[in-house]
Design a protein around this motif. Structure first.
Motif, short mmCIF file in Angstrom:
data_model
loop_
_atom_site.label_atom_id
_atom_site.label_comp_id
_atom_site.label_asym_id
_atom_site.label_seq_id
_atom_site.Cartn_x
_atom_site.Cartn_y
_atom_site.Cartn_z
N SER A 36 0.87 10.14 -3.22
CA SER A 36 1.45 10.49 -4.53
C SER A 36 2.94 10.18 -4.56
O SER A 36 3.48 9.77 -5.61
CB SER A 36 1.20 11.96 -4.87
N ASN A 37 3.64 10.32 -3.43
CA ASN A 37 5.06 9.95 -3.36
C ASN A 37 5.25 8.46 -3.61
O ASN A 37 6.20 8.04 -4.26
CB ASN A 37 5.66 10.33 -2.02
N GLY A 38 4.33 7.65 -3.05
CA GLY A 38 4.40 6.21 -3.26
C GLY A 38 4.18 5.84 -4.71
O GLY A 38 4.89 4.99 -5.26
N VAL A 39 3.22 6.50 -5.34
CA VAL A 39 2.96 6.24 -6.77
C VAL A 39 4.19 6.62 -7.59
O VAL A 39 4.58 5.89 -8.52
CB VAL A 39 1.70 7.01 -7.23
N GLU A 40 4.82 7.74 -7.25
CA GLU A 40 6.03 8.14 -7.96
C GLU A 40 7.16 7.13 -7.75
O GLU A 40 7.92 6.84 -8.69
CB GLU A 40 6.48 9.54 -7.50
N LYS A 41 7.28 6.59 -6.55
CA LYS A 41 8.29 5.56 -6.29
C LYS A 41 8.03 4.34 -7.17
O LYS A 41 8.94 3.77 -7.75
CB LYS A 41 8.29 5.12 -4.81
N ASP A 82 1.16 -5.24 -5.27
CA ASP A 82 1.67 -6.43 -4.58
C ASP A 82 2.77 -7.11 -5.39
O ASP A 82 3.77 -7.56 -4.83
CB ASP A 82 0.53 -7.43 -4.34
N THR A 83 2.58 -7.17 -6.70
CA THR A 83 3.57 -7.81 -7.57
C THR A 83 4.87 -7.02 -7.58
O THR A 83 5.96 -7.59 -7.49
CB THR A 83 3.02 -7.95 -9.00
N VAL A 84 4.76 -5.72 -7.69
CA VAL A 84 5.96 -4.87 -7.68
C VAL A 84 6.67 -5.00 -6.33
O VAL A 84 7.90 -5.14 -6.27
CB VAL A 84 5.62 -3.40 -8.01
N PHE A 85 5.91 -4.99 -5.25
CA PHE A 85 6.48 -5.12 -3.92
C PHE A 85 7.23 -6.45 -3.79
O PHE A 85 8.38 -6.48 -3.35
CB PHE A 85 5.36 -5.04 -2.86
N PHE A 86 6.58 -7.55 -4.18
CA PHE A 86 7.20 -8.88 -4.09
C PHE A 86 8.48 -8.93 -4.94
O PHE A 86 9.50 -9.46 -4.50
CB PHE A 86 6.21 -9.95 -4.55
N ASN A 129 0.81 -1.22 0.00
CA ASN A 129 0.00 0.00 0.00
C ASN A 129 0.84 1.27 0.00
O ASN A 129 0.34 2.34 -0.36
CB ASN A 129 -0.95 0.02 1.20
N ASP A 130 2.10 1.16 0.42
CA ASP A 130 2.98 2.34 0.39
C ASP A 130 3.15 2.85 -1.04
O ASP A 130 3.46 4.02 -1.24
CB ASP A 130 4.35 2.02 0.99
N PHE A 131 2.92 1.99 -2.02
CA PHE A 131 2.99 2.39 -3.43
C PHE A 131 1.73 3.13 -3.88
O PHE A 131 1.77 3.88 -4.85
CB PHE A 131 3.16 1.18 -4.34
N THR A 132 0.62 2.88 -3.22
CA THR A 132 -0.66 3.37 -3.75
C THR A 132 -1.35 4.42 -2.89
O THR A 132 -2.25 5.10 -3.36
CB THR A 132 -1.62 2.19 -3.95
N ASP A 133 -0.95 4.56 -1.64
CA ASP A 133 -1.68 5.43 -0.72
C ASP A 133 -1.30 6.91 -0.80
O ASP A 133 -2.03 7.75 -0.30
CB ASP A 133 -1.52 4.94 0.72
#
Length: 124
Positions: A38-43, A98-102, A32-36
């Motif tokens: 705008s900084n996460g989305v940019e990462k 989840d896939t990117v995180f894994f 969720n750190d990727f999606t919650d």
């Protein structure tokens, strides 16, 4: 005949891209750190760009070495590593955090170790 200098250059490009993924992933503790934010989305965007670079470079290596080099290092699922590039490139809107995180947590560190081993083996 192989162009070892070009092969090493591509391997170093993969190494550098994997290191960038690891660096950028350091602040991510859950998908969720990727999606919650705008900084996460940019990462995630920045990491996905490096995953594209890795996949494209692996494809170049296979072409340059007639699919011979990577097959000598079966610890990595090279087909999936190259396939990740295709998925990101052609289906980016469907990318799952989840896939990117894994991939970042479990696959990229092993890939980096193997790429370093290939570089060392080629320099001998």
């Amino acid at each position: 005949m192989r162009d070892n200098e070009l092969i090493l250059e591509i391997l170093h490009q993969i190494q550098e891209s994997a290191q960038k993924v690891i660096q950028r992933f350091q602040i991510i503790s859950k998908p969720n750190d990727f999606t919650d934010t705008s900084n996460g989305v940019e990462k995630m965007d920045a990491i996905c760009m490096m995953l594209i670079v890795i996949g494209e470079s692996l494809k170049k290596l296979d072409k340059l070495t007639d699919n011979d080099l990577l097959s000598k290092y079966p610890d990595i699922d090279w087909k999936k590593a190259k396939g990740m590039r295709d998925i990101i490139t052609h289906h980016y809107a469907d990318i799952n955090a989840d896939t990117v995180f894994f991939t970042c947590k479990r696959k990229i560190p092993d890939l980096l170790v193997t790429i370093q081993k290939i570089i060392n083996d080629l320099k001998v």
